[in-house]
Design a protein around this motif. Structure first.
Motif, PDB file in Angstrom:
ATOM      1  N   LEU A 177       3.225   0.333   6.974  1.00 16.21           N
ATOM      2  CA  LEU A 177       3.641  -1.036   6.308  1.00 16.21           C
ATOM      3  C   LEU A 177       3.644  -0.506   4.760  1.00 16.21           C
ATOM      4  CD1 LEU A 177       1.302  -3.803   7.495  1.00 16.21           C
ATOM      5  CD2 LEU A 177       3.559  -3.189   8.410  1.00 16.21           C
ATOM      6  N   GLU A 179       4.774   2.718   4.291  1.00 13.86           N
ATOM      7  CA  GLU A 179       6.014   3.357   4.250  1.00 13.86           C
ATOM      8  C   GLU A 179       7.306   2.470   4.120  1.00 13.86           C
ATOM      9  OE1 GLU A 179       5.418   5.716   7.685  1.00 13.86           O
ATOM     10  OE2 GLU A 179       4.478   7.530   6.572  1.00 13.86           O
ATOM     11  N   ALA A 180       7.117   1.524   4.713  1.00 16.06           N
ATOM     12  CA  ALA A 180       8.274   0.350   4.724  1.00 16.06           C
ATOM     13  C   ALA A 180       8.398  -0.100   3.234  1.00 16.06           C
ATOM     14  CB  ALA A 180       7.780  -0.885   5.688  1.00 16.06           C
ATOM     15  N   ALA A 181       7.429  -0.225   2.625  1.00 14.44           N
ATOM     16  CA  ALA A 181       7.569  -0.525   1.257  1.00 14.44           C
ATOM     17  C   ALA A 181       8.325   0.443   0.439  1.00 14.44           C
ATOM     18  CB  ALA A 181       6.227  -1.006   0.535  1.00 14.44           C
ATOM     19  N   ARG A 182       7.724   1.643   0.614  1.00 16.07           N
ATOM     20  CA  ARG A 182       8.330   2.918  -0.124  1.00 16.07           C
ATOM     21  C   ARG A 182       9.730   2.889   0.000  1.00 16.07           C
ATOM     22  NH1 ARG A 182       6.063   8.394   1.004  1.00 16.07           N
ATOM     23  NH2 ARG A 182       7.783   9.233  -0.343  1.00 16.07           N
ATOM     24  N   ASP A 183      10.098   2.732   1.487  1.00 16.34           N
ATOM     25  CA  ASP A 183      11.326   2.790   1.636  1.00 16.34           C
ATOM     26  C   ASP A 183      12.259   1.805   1.245  1.00 16.34           C
ATOM     27  OD1 ASP A 183      13.332   4.128   3.584  1.00 16.34           O
ATOM     28  OD2 ASP A 183      13.483   2.183   4.751  1.00 16.34           O
ATOM     29  N   ALA A 184      11.576   0.537   0.815  1.00 17.80           N
ATOM     30  CA  ALA A 184      12.674  -0.328   0.200  1.00 17.80           C
ATOM     31  C   ALA A 184      12.643  -0.075  -0.997  1.00 17.80           C
ATOM     32  CB  ALA A 184      11.645  -1.573   0.376  1.00 17.80           C
ATOM     33  N   GLY A 185      11.858   0.761  -1.617  1.00 17.99           N
ATOM     34  CA  GLY A 185      12.043   1.136  -3.224  1.00 17.99           C
ATOM     35  C   GLY A 185      10.983   1.056  -4.026  1.00 17.99           C
ATOM     36  N   ALA A 186       9.766   0.813  -3.480  1.00 20.63           N
ATOM     37  CA  ALA A 186       8.652   0.470  -4.260  1.00 20.63           C
ATOM     38  C   ALA A 186       7.960   1.814  -4.615  1.00 20.63           C
ATOM     39  CB  ALA A 186       7.539  -0.354  -3.347  1.00 20.63           C
TER      40      ALA A 186
ATOM     41  N   PHE B  74      10.166  10.706   4.377  1.00 22.48           N
ATOM     42  CA  PHE B  74       8.248  10.446   4.453  1.00 22.48           C
ATOM     43  C   PHE B  74       7.585  11.803   4.654  1.00 22.48           C
ATOM     44  CE2 PHE B  74       9.821   6.063   6.010  1.00 22.48           C
ATOM     45  CZ  PHE B  74       9.542   5.722   4.827  1.00 22.48           C
ATOM     46  N   ALA B  94      10.987   8.738  -0.635  1.00 21.04           N
ATOM     47  CA  ALA B  94      11.647   7.544   0.120  1.00 21.04           C
ATOM     48  C   ALA B  94      12.306   6.576  -0.719  1.00 21.04           C
ATOM     49  CB  ALA B  94      10.607   7.424   1.109  1.00 21.04           C
ATOM     50  N   GLU B  95      11.543   6.279  -1.817  1.00 18.27           N
ATOM     51  CA  GLU B  95      11.843   5.074  -2.506  1.00 18.27           C
ATOM     52  C   GLU B  95      13.058   5.251  -3.047  1.00 18.27           C
ATOM     53  OE1 GLU B  95       9.227   6.768  -2.887  1.00 18.27           O
ATOM     54  OE2 GLU B  95       8.588   7.348  -4.869  1.00 18.27           O
ATOM     55  N   PHE B 103      11.306   0.540  11.270  1.00 15.79           N
ATOM     56  CA  PHE B 103      10.409   1.339  11.981  1.00 15.79           C
ATOM     57  C   PHE B 103      10.085   0.632  13.521  1.00 15.79           C
ATOM     58  CE2 PHE B 103       9.740   1.672   7.593  1.00 15.79           C
ATOM     59  CZ  PHE B 103       8.906   2.816   7.524  1.00 15.79           C
ATOM     60  N   ALA B 107       6.873  -2.962  11.271  1.00 14.63           N
ATOM     61  CA  ALA B 107       6.298  -2.623   9.965  1.00 14.63           C
ATOM     62  C   ALA B 107       6.511  -4.076   8.897  1.00 14.63           C
ATOM     63  CB  ALA B 107       6.588  -1.435   9.146  1.00 14.63           C
ATOM     64  N   TRP B 109       5.516  -7.076   6.813  1.00 11.26           N
ATOM     65  CA  TRP B 109       4.254  -7.252   5.988  1.00 11.26           C
ATOM     66  C   TRP B 109       3.847  -8.567   6.337  1.00 11.26           C
ATOM     67  CZ3 TRP B 109       8.388  -5.697   2.737  1.00 11.26           C
ATOM     68  CH2 TRP B 109       8.615  -4.239   2.477  1.00 11.26           C
ATOM     69  N   PHE B 120      11.890  -8.508  -0.392  1.00  8.57           N
ATOM     70  CA  PHE B 120      11.110  -7.649  -1.316  1.00  8.57           C
ATOM     71  C   PHE B 120      11.891  -6.623  -1.838  1.00  8.57           C
ATOM     72  CE2 PHE B 120       7.888  -4.168  -1.615  1.00  8.57           C
ATOM     73  CZ  PHE B 120       7.049  -4.491  -2.517  1.00  8.57           C
ATOM     74  N   LEU B 124      12.280  -5.563  -6.036  1.00 13.12           N
ATOM     75  CA  LEU B 124      12.033  -4.456  -6.688  1.00 13.12           C
ATOM     76  C   LEU B 124      13.269  -3.962  -7.429  1.00 13.12           C
ATOM     77  CD1 LEU B 124      10.370  -2.563  -3.590  1.00 13.12           C
ATOM     78  CD2 LEU B 124       9.188  -3.471  -5.438  1.00 13.12           C
ATOM     79  N   GLN B 172      19.598  -4.279   1.717  1.00 10.57           N
ATOM     80  CA  GLN B 172      19.424  -3.246   0.677  1.00 10.57           C
ATOM     81  C   GLN B 172      20.898  -2.503   0.645  1.00 10.57           C
ATOM     82  OE1 GLN B 172      16.104  -0.470   1.221  1.00 10.57           O
ATOM     83  NE2 GLN B 172      15.103  -1.841   2.630  1.00 10.57           N
TER      84      GLN B 172
END
Lengths: 283, 359
Positions: A177, A179-186, B74, B94-95, B103, B107, B109, B120, B124, B172
Motif C-alpha cells: 500500500l 509502494e502503491a503510493a510511491r508509484d503514484a508519485g508520493a 522498488f 519509483a515516485e 499490484f 493495493a 488504500w 490520489f 500529488l 497517471q
C-alpha cells in the motif's frame, strides 16, 4: 443454577453440561460480586447520609458530599492538574514514541529486539523502588516539585503503550500500500501522511487512550515527585481517604472515573468503526 | 506418402532479446540482481516496442516479479540499464518514474473511496479539484465503475477492485504500464473477462505494457510477445504462436502447453531408446480405429474428460502417449492405432531438430 435448568429443557443433562453451566454461573456471580458490586456500592455511597449496618440501602440520601468536593478549592485544583498533565503526557509521549514505533516497525537496525524488550524495564521493577531512585536523581537535577519532573514520571509510564501498540499498527500496514503510493508519485513523507499514518491510526488512538488513562491514574510517582506543590486527582485521593468521610472518597472516585469512561466509549466507537474492523483482505 | 521426414536442423533464433527498441517502449540491458548470495536476475536483456504488450512468464521463483519491481523502481538492480522511451530511469525512485503499476493484490488504500484512490496520483501532481474530478470520472467510465465512485474498496468485489487498481494506474497516463499477476486473485470465469478488458483498454490507449504471470493461458491470450523466464534468464522471447509451435528449449516446450516427454528418438514413426529427449504435443498423437501410415496398434489405458475434448492415455509397444481427441467418447481397453504426426528433439535442453510426418 438457572443455567443448568435452562439447558435441561434443550438437551439431555450430561455431566459435561452441568459442569459447563456451573462454571459459567460461577463466573457470572464473581463478575457481579467483585466488579459490579463495588461500583454499585460506590454509586450509592456517594449519595448516602447515614448508612447503618443491617440496612441494604442508606437511611437517608444527600447531595452534601458533592457540595464538599465542588466547594473544596484543593480538590478543584487537583482536577485542573489532572486535566493538565494527562493530555500533555499523551502529546509528549506521542512525539517521543511514535517515531520510535515507526522505526521499530519498518527498519531492522542492530539491537532492535534489545531496545524493544528493554522498554518493559520500567514495568519490570516495583514502581515505588523505581520512583525512589528517580527522586534521588530529580533532587540532583532540581526536578522535584516541578511540572517537568511530573511529566517525566508520567511519560515514563506510557512509553510501553506508546511504542509497542503503534509499532504493531505500523507493521500491520501492508508494504505494497505504501509502494502503491510511491508509484503514484508520493514522496516518503507524503506516503507516511497519506497512507501509513491513517491506516495505523486506530492503533495509535488505542495507545493514546491507554496513555491518557495511565497518566490520569498515576499516583505513586506523582505523589513522590509532585506533592504537595502539585496534587492530581489520584494523589488527592490519598488525603481524602484519610481526612474525610468515606462518602467524599466515593464522590471523588466517580469524578475520577468520568473522563476514563467517556474516553473509552469514544475510542471504542472509533476503533470498531475504523477500517481495521471492516475485514478488508490484504495478504 | 512418407511417414518420416528427415530431421531438419533449425536456423538460429530470429528474435534476439535486448535489441534497442526504436524510439519509445522499454529497453533493458544487462540487468543483474543478487539477493542473499543468490543470483535472481542473470544479465537480462529485454526490449518492448511502443504500444506492445509483453508478458514475463515463468514458474514462481524465476525472477519475473523481481524484474518487474526493478522496472517499477522498488528494487535497485546491481547493474544494468532500464530505459523508458529513451530515458534512463534506473537511478530514479519509483515516485519519479514514468511507469505505473497494478499490484497483485491491487493495493487499494482502504481508508479512501474509489474516487479518492484513483484521484490520489493526480492530487500529488497538484491538479485542480475540478480537473481531478473530470479525469477520475473519465477513467472510471473507461473501466465501467463510475457507479462505485464513492464506495470504499472493501465494499466492492475482487474484479471491481482490480479495475479500480487499473484505473488508478491509467489515470497517471504512464508511458509504461506494469501489471503484477493481475488476474491471480480472480475466479476462473472473471479472469477471462478481465483479461479481455485489460487487453482491449491497452490496445485502445496504445500503452506499452509489461505483465508478470505464471499462467501460460493468460500470457498466450493477452500478449503480443512473451518472454519465458527460468532461473533469472529469458529462455525464449517470441510471439505466443512461435512459442508454442517452435519452442527453443525443452523448458519452454514443457512450460507452454502440454507435451509427451519421452527419452529416445523417433525412427520411422517408432520411438527408439536414445540419449535425446522427444517432445510430442498431445494433439500430434493421432488416434484411429483403422491402421494408417506410421501408426502402430495401441490400447487405451485411461480417459480423462476435459469438456470439449478428452485426454486419452494410450499404450503402444514403444511408449505411453497422451493425446487430445474430440468426438466419440473412448473407453479404457479399447484397441486402436496411434501415430505420431510431429515430434521435437531436444539435446542438452535445447531444440535440435523437428521431425514431421505428413499423415
Amino acid at each position: 443454577m438457572a443455567v443448568t435448568t435452562a439447558s435441561r429443557t434443550r438437551r439431555p443433562l450430561t455431566l459435561g453440561s452441568i459442569v459447563r453451566g456451573a462454571v459459567v454461573g460461577l463466573f457470572v456471580v464473581l463478575m457481579v460480586v467483585f466488579i459490579l458490586g463495588p461500583l454499585l456500592w460506590l454509586g450509592v455511597r456517594a449519595f448516602a447520609g447515614n448508612w447503618t449496618f443491617p440496612n441494604l440501602l442508606p437511611d437517608d440520601w444527600t447531595l452534601r458530599w458533592w457540595q464538599v468536593v465542588v466547594n473544596d478549592g484543593a480538590l478543584g485544583i487537583a482536577v485542573q492538574n489532572s486535566l493538565f498533565f494527562a493530555p500533555l503526557t499523551v502529546l509528549v509521549s506521542a512525539i517521543i514514541c511514535l517515531p520510535a514505533a515507526y522505526a521499530f516497525a519498518r527498519f531492522d537496525f542492530p539491537g532492535r529486539r534489545f531496545f524493544l524488550i528493554s522498554l518493559f524495564a520500567t514495568n519490570a521493577f516495583p514502581k515505588m523502588g523505581l520512583f525512589v531512585t528517580l527522586a534521588a536523581l530529580f533532587y540532583a537535577l532540581n526536578l522535584m516539585n516541578t511540572v517537568l519532573g511530573i511529566l517525566v514520571v508520567h511519560v515514563l509510564g506510557t512509553v510501553v503503550f506508546m511504542t509497542w501498540i503503534p509499532a504493531a499498527a505500523f507493521a500491520a500496514v501492508p508494504r505494497n500500500l505504501e509502494e502503491a503510493a510511491r508509484d503514484a508519485g508520493a514522496s516518503t513523507l507524503r506516503v507516511f501522511a497519506s497512507v501509513t499514518l491513517p491506516m495505523a491510526l486506530p492503533g495509535i488512538i488505542v495507545a493514546a487512550v491507554m496513555s491518557f488513562l495511565a497518566s490520569f491514574d498515576e499516583a505513586q510517582g506523582t505523589y513522590l515527585v509532585g506533592a504537595p506543590a502539585f496534587m492530581t486527582m489520584p494523589t488527592q485521593m490519598y488525603s481524602l481517604v484519610l481526612n474525610y468521610p468515606t462518602q467524599v472518597a466515593a464522590v471523588f472516585s466517580i469524578l475520577l472515573a468520568i473522563p476514563s469512561v467517556a474516553l473509552m466509549l469514544a475510542a471504542h466507537k472509533h476503533i470498531l468503526g475504523g477500517q481495521l474492523a471492516e475485514g478488508f483482505q490484504i495478504k | 506418402m512418407t511417414i518420416h521426414e528427415p530431421l531438419t536442423e533449425l536456423p538460429a533464433s530470429p528474435t534476439k532479446p535486448g535489441t534497442p527498441a526504436s524510439g519509445g517502449g522499454l529497453a533493458i540491458r544487462g540487468l543483474h540482481k543478487v539477493l542473499g548470495g543468490r543470483t535472481i536476475i542473470d544479465n537480462l536483456d529485454l526490449s518492448v516496442k511502443e504500444g506492445e504488450l509483453v508478458s514475463l512468464l515463468g514458474p514462481s521463483g524465476c525472477g519475473k516479479t523481481t524484474t518487474l519491481r526493478m522496472i517499477a523502481g522498488f528494487l535497485e538492480p546491481d547493474s544494468g540499464s532500464i530505459e523508458v522511451e529513451g530515458q534512463e530511469v534506473s537511478h530514479l525512485g519509483a515516485e519519479n518514474r514514468p511507469s505505473a503499476m497494478v499490484f497483485q493484490n491491487y493495493a487499494l488504500w482502504p481508508h479512501m473511496t474509489v474516487a479518492k484512490n484513483v484521484g490520489f496520483p493526480l492530487k500529488l501532481r497538484k491538479m485542480s479539484k475540478a480537473e481531478i474530478k473530470d479525469r477520475v470520472e473519465a477513467v472510471l467510465e473507461l473501466v465501467s465503475l463510475l457507479h462505485h465512485r464513492d464506495s470504499k474498496p472493501a465494499r466492492i468485489s475482487g474484479g471491481e477492485q482490480q479495475r479500480v487498481a487499473l484505473a488508478r494506474a491509467l489515470v497517471q497516463e504512464p508511458k509504461l504500464l506494469l501489471l503484477d499477476e493481475p488476474l491471480s486473485n480472480l475466479d476462473a470465469k472473471l479472469r477471462v473477462k478481465v483479461r479481455e478488458d485489460i487487453r482491449k483498454i491497452q490496445q485502445e490507449l496504445g500503452i506499452t505494457t509489461v505483465i508478470v504471470t505464471h499462467d501460460q493461458e493468460e500470457a498466450m491470450s493477452m500478449s503480443d510477445r512473451i518472454a519465458v523466464m527460468n532461473a533469472g534468464r529469458i529462455e525464449q522471447y517470441s510471439t505466443p504462436e512461435a512459442l508454442y509451435a517452435r519452442p527453443e528449449t525443452e523448458f519452454v516446450a514443457t512450460f507452454i502447453g502440454s507435451m509427451n516427454r519421452i527419452e529416445g528418438s523417433l525412427n520411422n514413426g517408432l520411438i527408439a531408446t536414445g540419449p535425446d529427449i522427444l517432445g510430442i504435443r498431445p494433439e500430434d498423437v493421432i488416434l484411429a480405429d483403422a491402421p494408417f501410415a506410421g501408426a502402430v496398434p495401441a490400447t487405451v489405458e485411461r480417459v480423462v474428460p476435459r469438456g470439449h475434448f478428452q485426454e486419452v492415455y494410450v499404450r503402444r509397444a514403444d511408449a505411453q502417449l497422451r493425446s487430445f481427441v474430440s468426438g466419440e467418447p473412448m473407453r479404457p481397453g479399447q484397441q486402436l492405432y496411434a501415430g505420431i504426426r510431429k515430434a521435437m528433439t531436444f539435446r542438452d535442453g535445447r531444440l535440435v531438430a523437428e521431425a514431421g510426418a505428413s499423415l
